[in-house]
Write a protein that holds these residues in place. Structure first.
Motif, short mmCIF file in Angstrom:
data_model
loop_
_atom_site.label_atom_id
_atom_site.label_comp_id
_atom_site.label_asym_id
_atom_site.label_seq_id
_atom_site.Cartn_x
_atom_site.Cartn_y
_atom_site.Cartn_z
N VAL A 106 -7.01 -9.41 -1.93
CA VAL A 106 -6.75 -10.59 -3.09
C VAL A 106 -7.20 -9.68 -4.64
O VAL A 106 -6.91 -9.91 -5.20
CB VAL A 106 -8.08 -11.77 -2.62
N LYS A 107 -8.36 -8.97 -4.78
CA LYS A 107 -7.78 -8.10 -6.64
C LYS A 107 -6.91 -7.55 -6.54
O LYS A 107 -6.59 -7.32 -7.54
CB LYS A 107 -8.87 -7.49 -6.34
N LEU A 110 -3.99 -9.83 -6.99
CA LEU A 110 -3.82 -10.19 -7.85
C LEU A 110 -3.07 -9.74 -9.34
O LEU A 110 -2.78 -9.22 -10.49
CB LEU A 110 -4.73 -10.71 -8.94
N CYS A 111 -3.86 -8.10 -8.97
CA CYS A 111 -4.28 -6.89 -10.29
C CYS A 111 -2.21 -6.72 -9.57
O CYS A 111 -1.23 -6.43 -10.90
CB CYS A 111 -4.50 -5.60 -9.98
N CYS A 113 0.60 -8.77 -8.55
CA CYS A 113 1.52 -9.71 -9.09
C CYS A 113 1.41 -10.18 -10.97
O CYS A 113 2.03 -9.98 -11.55
CB CYS A 113 0.97 -10.97 -8.35
N LEU A 114 -0.07 -9.79 -11.06
CA LEU A 114 0.64 -8.75 -13.12
C LEU A 114 1.18 -7.99 -13.20
O LEU A 114 1.96 -8.10 -15.12
CB LEU A 114 -1.27 -9.48 -13.79
#
Length: 179
Positions: A106-107, A110-111, A113-114
């Motif tokens: 998940v981490k 998120l990275c 996607c950013l």
């Protein structure tokens, strides 16, 4: 085991013998006769196998179809086939593996996607690789469970991709086949 031939001429001789045998087999059937067609209803039907038991994801986070935990509720179909304690122990082992690996995924998601716009989507590759590694570790764990207990009981665990009940998306479910 390998057979070493002294030269290629011997290899050609062996190949010609195989061709002659094939021609003899083809010659047994009359020329011009079509090959017999075997239809599916002509084949012997397998015994009516019971429907496999699907254990779906019950977590609140799903990354690429893999939920963060599986449902530990004992299915009534398995009564008399496996002890509820053994079933819950097996599912809890899988859930432990998911609990250890999915937060990292998940981490990275998120990275990824950013940074997706800057890297043209390449920043999502670590998540794909980590998700694949998590699936492999679960498959190895299920195979260990199969060898340890479930094959002796006539059961087989497998991680499979199925369509969600509520949407058109795909999810990974743990399936228990009755052999």
């Amino acid at each position: 085991m390998s057979v070493l031939l002294p030269n290629m001429a011997d290899f050609d001789t062996i190949y010609e013998l195989e061709e002659e045998e094939d021609e003899e087999e083809e010659g047994e059937q009359e020329p011009g006769q079509p090959q017999p067609v075997v239809r599916s209803h002509d084949l012997p039907r397998p015994r009516d196998a019971p429907e496999p038991v699907a254990v779906r994801g019950a977590g609140h986070i799903t990354v690429f179809g893999l939920s963060n935990k599986f449902d530990t509720e004992f299915p009534s179909v398995l009564t008399g086939k496996v002890a509820p304690e053994e079933f819950k122990t097996s599912i809890s082992r899988v859930n432990t593996c998911l609990r250890k690996n999915l937060p990292v995924n998940v981490k990275w998601l998120l990275c990824g996607c950013l940074c997706c716009c800057c890297t043209l989507g390449c920043s999502l590759w670590p998540v794909v690789c980590l998700n694949k590694r998590t699936r492999r570790s679960i498959q190895k764990l299920l195979e260990w469970e199969n060898n340890r207990l479930y094959h002796k009981l006539g059961l087989h665990w497998k991680l499979s991709k199925r369509k969600c009940e509520t949407s058109n998306m795909m999810e990974y479910v743990s399936i228990l086949f009755l052999l």
